[in-house]
Design an enzyme around this catalytic site. Structure first.
Site, PDB file in Angstrom:
ATOM      1  N   ASP A 328      -9.489-112.989  30.657  1.00 18.01           N
ATOM      2  CA  ASP A 328      -9.917-113.356  29.452  1.00 18.01           C
ATOM      3  C   ASP A 328     -10.992-113.329  29.449  1.00 18.01           C
ATOM      4  OD1 ASP A 328     -10.231-113.484  25.832  1.00 18.01           O
ATOM      5  OD2 ASP A 328      -9.456-114.891  26.495  1.00 18.01           O
ATOM      6  N   GLU A 527     -12.091-117.638  16.761  1.00 18.13           N
ATOM      7  CA  GLU A 527     -12.497-118.483  18.059  1.00 18.13           C
ATOM      8  C   GLU A 527     -12.763-120.103  17.316  1.00 18.13           C
ATOM      9  OE1 GLU A 527     -12.325-116.114  21.582  1.00 18.13           O
ATOM     10  OE2 GLU A 527     -12.347-114.774  20.713  1.00 18.13           O
TER      11      GLU A 527
HETATM   12  C1  BGC Z   1     -10.176-113.760  22.976  1.00 19.65           C
HETATM   13  C2  BGC Z   1      -8.744-112.728  23.359  1.00 19.65           C
HETATM   14  C3  BGC Z   1      -9.184-111.645  22.899  1.00 19.65           C
HETATM   15  C4  BGC Z   1     -10.464-111.237  24.202  1.00 19.65           C
HETATM   16  C5  BGC Z   1     -10.830-109.463  23.585  1.00 19.65           C
HETATM   17  C6  BGC Z   1     -11.145-113.069  23.848  1.00 19.65           C
HETATM   18  O1  BGC Z   1     -12.345-114.146  23.286  1.00 19.65           O
HETATM   19  O2  BGC Z   1      -9.497-115.306  23.448  1.00 19.65           O
HETATM   20  O3  BGC Z   1      -7.969-113.422  22.574  1.00 19.65           O
HETATM   21  O4  BGC Z   1      -8.144-110.158  23.702  1.00 19.65           O
HETATM   22  O5  BGC Z   1     -11.635-112.288  23.704  1.00 19.65           O
HETATM   23  O6  BGC Z   1     -11.688-109.694  22.337  1.00 19.65           O
HETATM   24  C1  BGC Z   2     -16.013-110.454  21.991  1.00 20.11           C
HETATM   25  C2  BGC Z   2     -15.007-110.993  21.556  1.00 20.11           C
HETATM   26  C3  BGC Z   2     -14.707-111.810  22.292  1.00 20.11           C
HETATM   27  C4  BGC Z   2     -15.595-113.115  22.099  1.00 20.11           C
HETATM   28  C5  BGC Z   2     -15.613-114.077  22.979  1.00 20.11           C
HETATM   29  C6  BGC Z   2     -17.177-111.544  21.915  1.00 20.11           C
HETATM   30  O1  BGC Z   2     -18.659-110.684  20.854  1.00 20.11           O
HETATM   31  O2  BGC Z   2     -16.435-109.242  20.388  1.00 20.11           O
HETATM   32  O3  BGC Z   2     -13.881-109.687  21.462  1.00 20.11           O
HETATM   33  O4  BGC Z   2     -13.099-112.288  21.641  1.00 20.11           O
HETATM   34  O5  BGC Z   2     -16.916-112.020  22.787  1.00 20.11           O
HETATM   35  O6  BGC Z   2     -16.565-114.925  23.078  1.00 20.11           O
END
Ligand code: BGC
Ligand code: BGC
Length: 637
Positions: A328, A527
């Site tokens: 991830d 998140e």
């Molecule tokens: C998330 C994932 C996601 C990835 C890309 C991560 O922070 O946990 O679910 O696919 O970012 O955006």
């Molecule tokens: C991104 C997300 C990712 C996240 C993780 C963001 O800046 O746009 O896709 O999941 O950071 O912390």
């Protein structure tokens, strides 16, 4: 296409013979120098380069296995390491593709090209692909994106209900159709790898990703994900089951850094872990899922991204997963090593095949190279990782059509009526009727209805996080609809117009109403930002305006239908007596019209709660039987 490949190969030959190739990495092993043995062929067969040696991997008549082993045999360590890394748009450039040979590029939530049109997306992808095609072996790159409830970064795409609502609908036929529709919309933008479905089996609604989970019941998660993935793959998209594993089981209070629960620790016996959190993966591996994303979270104290037992012994060896594991977003940063290089080695050695390193992709590639040279990563592990990645790319047909010139799509625009209709059906099926005292529902002809509340006329609120931006945004903050679609109010108005119902939105006229519809809910979030200790409608994730709307409606003292528009089963116990009917809408997405048809009784309620609904947050995790509503609860007319 074949002609282009052979011209390019001839061009590379000229460059490398002249010793001035800007694209070839220094080669160490002899087989990797195969490119220099090439001479121009007649253009009829890219696999026949006219020299006796042949680029067998370019021959589509060979099996994927043979193509992979041929290509792998030609690759330098540098080229292999490049395939194992993914950068992010905005940072990774087309030149990086050529210089570093990156295997993939992703969009983070909300990362879109200027204009965010189909053309802009196609140009963006083509630009990276041109960079990749300038490498010695011309290995196409793969674009990854979170099309987690529709192709929702893209303006005008159909935004489907978030997973929790799909769990309430629990309809595998529609899930297949959704997977197919999302795939077709993704193909329009030439982005063929989806970081979806999330198969978290969420246990604690205080988790900010609860809405990304279909259900707290692994059997519902498994069945819905399987149908959706089939719809995706039958329509040319590689789906990703995420986040392996236990993302939905983390214990409140163990969240990473200052998070309350997100990316925390799942604390169970191995038997429980398998039964709840691993069960979907076993089934999805059998069903042929191509990619699995490792979870940020830990299991009994060990980060899944460096958990060799679960990534390799269980997922790959025991379950027989043949696709690739992607880590991830910057997940290496949270691992137990003392240096970036050590963390990269930990992840790769545990079984991660591709590292999502949005910004540190060049360093990650170097760390893999150094790791092999220094003996901390074995070349066998690297070969295995690269073989898995190449297998997916060959199977997707990328080598035959890297620019997707022959890609067929069912529709030629985003947001077709056909796909909106699939989404609307899912909305109808996802609504859960919790209470209907005095049969206040369905709405009836001749009624005057006062409609109010901060969730009633806002596409952004209906869609939630992972829509247009990572966190999502309200129409109010956007000063206008965040994307195309129908709000709940608009749906009610169109229904009313043809059914002799009067919709009143002016609060000065509220006293004329026979019935009141109150729509309250949560702000968009994603998140850890959505982690909440109290799940209260007036707390941090409650919509501003909930409180006023609730008390204003209460003061009207009229039959009240409350619509809860939220990513999870928020705390409503203290209001239940004030409301005659209550409908849980979850986050229905862009097709708010589905709410009106069910409220009006055109279609019956069939949705069932996919998770238990707690009376109070203090009941969570206690195993209490004194729930507000049990999982599976849902009334009908
Ligand atoms: C998330 C994932 C996601 C990835 C890309 C991560 O922070 O946990 O679910 O696919 O970012 O955006
Ligand atoms: C991104 C997300 C990712 C996240 C993780 C963001 O800046 O746009 O896709 O999941 O950071 O912390």
């Amino acid at each position: 296409m074949r002609r282009i490949i052979s011209i390019c190969l001839a061009f590379i030959l000229v460059l490398s013979l002249a010793g001035c190739s800007g694209s070839a990495s220094p080669t160490k092993d002899a087989t990797a120098a195969a490119g220099t043995e090439t001479s121009a062929n007649d253009g009829s067969n890219p696999a026949d380069n006219g020299s006796g040696d042949s680029y067998a991997y370019l021959d589509p008549s060979l099996s994927t296995k043979d193509r992979v082993s041929d290509l792998l045999g030609r690759m330098t360590l540098e080229e292999k390491a490049g395939q194992m890394v993914q950068g992010v748009i905005g940072t990774a450039t087309a030149l990086d593709m050529t210089k570093l040979g990156l295997g993939s590029v992703l969009s983070g939530g909300g990362a879109v090209p200027d204009g965010n049109t189909i053309e802009a997306w196609q140009d963006l992808v083509a630009n990276y692909q041109e960079g990749a095609m300038k490498t010695r072996l011309q290995i196409p790159f793969l674009y990854g994106i979170d099309a987690v409830h529709g192709h929702s970064n893209v303006y005008g795409a159909v935004v489907f209900p978030q997973n929790i609502g799909l769990g309430a609908a629990n309809d595998t036929v529609l899930m297949y159709d959704m997977g197919a529709a999302v795939a077709e919309e993704m193909k329009l933008t030439h982005t063929l790898w989806n970081f979806s479905p999330c198969v978290a089996v969420a246990q604690d609604p205080r988790w900010g990703r609860t809405y990304e989970s279909y259900s707290s019941d692994p059997s519902i998660v498994s069945a819905l994900a399987e149908a959706y993935i089939k719809g995706q793959s039958d329509h040319g998209i590689s789906a990703t089951a995420k986040h392996y594993a236990g993302d939905g089981g983390t214990v409140f209070g163990t969240g990473e850094g200052s998070n309350l629960i997100d990316r925390g620790d799942t604390q169970l016996t191995e038997e429980q872990f398998r039964a709840i959190h691993l069960a979907p993966y076993k089934l999805l591996v059998d069903a042929g899922v191509k990619v699995i994303m490792a979870s940020f979270s830990s299991f009994n104290g060990t980060k899944m991204t460096e958990n060799k037992y679960y990534l390799t012994d269980v997922l790959k060896n025991e379950f027989g997963f043949k696709g690739f594991i992607v880590s991830d977003w910057e997940a290496t940063a949270g691992l137990s090593g003392d240096s970036f290089g050590q963390n990269v080695a930990n992840a790769v050695n545990a079984g991660a095949d591709m590292l999502m390193e949005p910004y540190k992709y060049a360093d990650a590639r170097m760390a893999i190279i150094d790791g092999v040279n220094e003996g901390t990563i074995s070349i066998e592990r690297v070969n295995d990782a690269v073989s898995r990645i190449l297998t997916v790319k060959f199977d997707m047909g990328l080598f035959e059509d890297p620019y997707m010139k022959n890609l067929k799509t069912e529709v030629d625009t985003l947001g077709s009526a056909k796909y909106r209709d699939i989404s609307k059906k899912l909305v109808e099926k996802s609504l859960v009727l919790l209470k209907n005292e005095g049969s206040v529902l369905p709405l009836t002809s001749g009624q005057k209805i006062f409609v109010t509340g901060p969730a009633v006329n806002d596409i952004g609120v209906q869609c939630g996080g992972w829509t247009k931006t990572w966190q999502g945004l309200t129409d109010v903050s956007n000063s206008g609809k965040i994307t195309q679609g129908t709000t709940i109010l608009e749906g009610l108005q169109s229904y009313a117009a043809v059914n002799n119902i009067e919709i009143i939105t002016d609060s000065n006229r509220a006293s004329e109403a026979d019935v009141v519809i109150l729509a309250i809910g949560e702000i968009p979030y994603a998140e850890f930002v959505g982690d909440s200790a109290d799940l209260s409608l007036t707390g941090a994730t409650g919509l501003p305006g909930n409180k006023e709307a609730i008390s204003m409606v209460y003061s009207l003292n009229k039959p009240t239908v409350t619509l809860v528009v939220a990513g999870r089963q928020v705390m409503i116990n203290s209001y239940m007596d004030q409301w005659d009917a209550v409908v849980m809408c979850y986050l229905p997405g862009s097709e708010g019209g589905g709410v009106a048809s069910v409220l009006a009784g055109e279609t019956d309620f069939t949705g069932k709660l996919p998770m238990p609904w707690y009376r109070d947050v203090s009941d969570i995790g206690t195993g209490t039987k004194d729930l507000l509503f049990e999982k599976g609860f849902g009334l009908s007319y």
